[in-house]
Structures are given as C-alpha cells and as structure tokens.
Write an enzyme that holds these catalytic residues in place. Structure first.
Site, PDB file in Angstrom:
ATOM      1  CB  CYS A  38      88.544  28.542   0.921  1.00  0.00           C
ATOM      2  SG  CYS A  38      88.340  27.572   2.400  1.00  0.00           S
ATOM      3  CB  CYS A  42      91.337  26.277  -0.334  1.00  0.00           C
ATOM      4  SG  CYS A  42      91.640  25.686   1.349  1.00  0.00           S
ATOM      5  CB  CYS A  69      90.318  28.905   4.908  1.00  0.00           C
ATOM      6  SG  CYS A  69      91.191  27.331   4.830  1.00  0.00           S
ATOM      7  CB  CYS A  72      93.742  28.722   1.423  1.00  0.00           C
ATOM      8  SG  CYS A  72      92.085  29.389   1.712  1.00  0.00           S
TER       9      CYS A  72
END
Length: 93
Positions: A38, A42, A69, A72
């Site tokens: 991420c 995030c 992810c 994000c």
C-alpha cells in the site's frame, strides 16, 4: 532512493499510522501476511507492525511477490506532487 529518503523503520511506521500523503510514492508498505502493498496514506485497516516490510521501489516490492492494494492503488501515480517531493528531498540532503 534509499539514500535520499533515509527514514528508519519506526519513522516510516509513524507515517503509515498517520496516513501521511506526503510520502506516497516515496515508499511502500508491504504486509507479509496478506502479500499486499500500500501507499503510506492508505485508509485500510492497519496491519500489525511485526507483519510489515517497507520498500522504496515499486518494482522491488512487486518482484518480492506482493500485489497492489485495490483500495489505495499504489501502482497508479495519482499524486502530481510525488516528483516535487522527490526533488525537494534531494535538494535538502
């Protein structure tokens, strides 16, 4: 990139816990248990500290077997400020 940013593990962890957008694109949070990485900003649930690794390079984190992810989207460069932050950081050091 590691030489330019030069943050400790605990400093990067603090940025992740604060969801600090200023560091998006400068390092990535990789969660060992889920194999997901991420952005520092995030908003997803935060992992346990012991399950986290940090990477400065998106290619290295993906080569290590982590996937982006879906919340994000760290593989998409949304922030027009990423290059500005890199330039300012390089200038200050």
């Amino acid at each position: 990139m590691e030489d330019i940013l030069n943050l400790s593990f605990d400093e990067m962890w603090d940025k992740v816990m604060a969801c600090d957008q200023k560091y998006d694109g400068l390092f990535f949070t990789a969660v060992k248990t889920t194999k997901i990485y991420c952005r520092p900003s995030c908003k997803s649930r935060k992992p346990k500290k012991i399950n986290v690794d940090f990477y400065y390079d998106i290619n290295k984190v993906e080569h290590a077997g982590f996937r982006a992810c879906k919340r994000c989207q760290p593989e998409v460069d949304h922030s027009p400020r990423t290059e500005l932050v890199r330039n300012v950081t390089a200038f200050l050091i």
